[in-house]
Enzyme design. Structure first.
Site, PDB file in Angstrom:
ATOM      1  N   GLU A 143       0.874  -1.174   0.027  1.00 10.68           N
ATOM      2  CA  GLU A 143       0.016   0.038   0.131  1.00 10.68           C
ATOM      3  C   GLU A 143       0.866   1.255   0.167  1.00 10.68           C
ATOM      4  OE1 GLU A 143      -2.486   0.381   3.549  1.00 10.68           O
ATOM      5  OE2 GLU A 143      -3.526   1.826   2.561  1.00 10.68           O
ATOM      6  N   GLU A 237     -11.339   2.969   5.065  1.00 12.94           N
ATOM      7  CA  GLU A 237     -10.363   3.174   6.230  1.00 12.94           C
ATOM      8  C   GLU A 237     -10.217   4.585   6.718  1.00 12.94           C
ATOM      9  OE1 GLU A 237      -5.949   2.084   7.485  1.00 12.94           O
ATOM     10  OE2 GLU A 237      -6.131   3.353   5.675  1.00 12.94           O
TER      11      GLU A 237
END
Ligand code: LER
Ligand code: MN
Length: 283
Positions: A143, A237
């Site tokens: 990520e 998120e």
């Protein structure tokens, strides 16, 4: 069309059964569990999810300075490898499909050794982790984090490059539009460029709150996911404003981060999804 998940990092202090109950009420398919194996009892996790008809989409592993695969101190690297092994074991036991892997710690904004050494240590650690994850059918994902959280992987193309260097078939990439909004020339183009290597995605608005609370345009992002025939979960998120996203979690969050934002995340994006399916949105 899309399957929806939510990362429980923001509900760090809450009992898992309460978080999962909330996600089930608002129509989520899965949960993206923060990766602190000591915080969970895996059989309880499985039972809670089963009772609510949810699965684990991913584990959001937490790479601190003590869990740094590219650290010059072999003891720290070993600790990081042991941590990764413990999250792979957890992922296997709770049935997670993907697991976040980072070459070096989050919130580390400067290297501690030469780029060649850091790359070598990180690749060795990640290859070892990939081989163990493979035995459980788990995929590892890089990520990209923004420049204030990381000095190494800031854009998705850098994740794709590291993926090639690691050269294991169960390693892919994920996007997080909060970071991408800061670093990418075009978030949608970066997702298109990742194509079938994109295995997970985190959504949050420009201020990291629920989509719709900030000023980020999610339409091109959802269009790009549709265009690349994205098969992974669309995961949220969201995190309150703080220089260190982990520090703030200790304090807990305001009331709006619970039901209100959990509902708003999925409602806002499902509305876009519906419009894209009916082709009523032009971008
Ligand atoms: C983890 O998914 C992430 O995006 C990092 O910024 C942790 O805050
Ligand atoms: Mn993220």
């Amino acid at each position: 069309m899309f399957k929806y998940s939510f990362c429980n990092l923001v509900w760090f202090k809450e009992e898992l059964s309460k978080s999962v109950d909330r996600l089930a009420r608002f129509g989520y398919d899965a949960i993206d569990l923060y990766g602190e194996p000591s915080a969970y009892k895996n059989d309880e996790v499985r039972q809670i999810l089963k009772n609510n008809g949810l699965v684990v989409s991913s584990i959001c592993a937490l790479y601190s300075n003590e869990r740094d695969l590219a650290h010059p101190d072999p003891k720290v690297r070993k600790n990081a490898q042991e941590y990764v092994k413990s999250v792979i074991d957890m992922a296997a036991e709770v049935g997670a499909l993907t697991l976040g892997i980072a070459p070096t710690a989050c919130m580390k904004t400067e290297p501690l050794a030469s780029p060649e050494d850091e790359l070598k240590w990180a690749v060795e650690g990640i290859q070892q982790a990939a081989e163990l994850a493979e035995t459980h059918g788990i995929k590892l994902v890089f990520e990209a984090w923004n420049r204030y959280e990381h000095y190494w992987l800031n854009r998705v193309d850098q994740c794709l490059e590291l993926m090639k260097q690691v050269d294991r078939k169960n390693v892919g990439v994920m996007g997080d539009v909060f970071h991408m909004n800061i670093e990418e020339t075009s978030v949608a183009d970066a997702l298109r460029n990742a194509g079938s290597n994109l295995l997970n995605i985190h959504l949050a608005d420009s201020n990291r709150a629920a989509p719709g609370v900030g000023h980020f345009d999610f339409v091109p992002v959802m269009q790009a996911l549709k265009d690349i025939n994205y098969q992974g979960y669309v995961s949220y998120e969201i995190l309150p404003a703080a220089a260190n996203p982990f520090g703030v979690l200790e304090k807990g969050v305001g009331e709006e981060w619970l039901d209100q934002y959990a509902e708003q995340c999925i409602t806002h994006i499902k509305n876009i999804e519906k419009s894209l399916l009916q082709n009523t949105l032009t971008i």
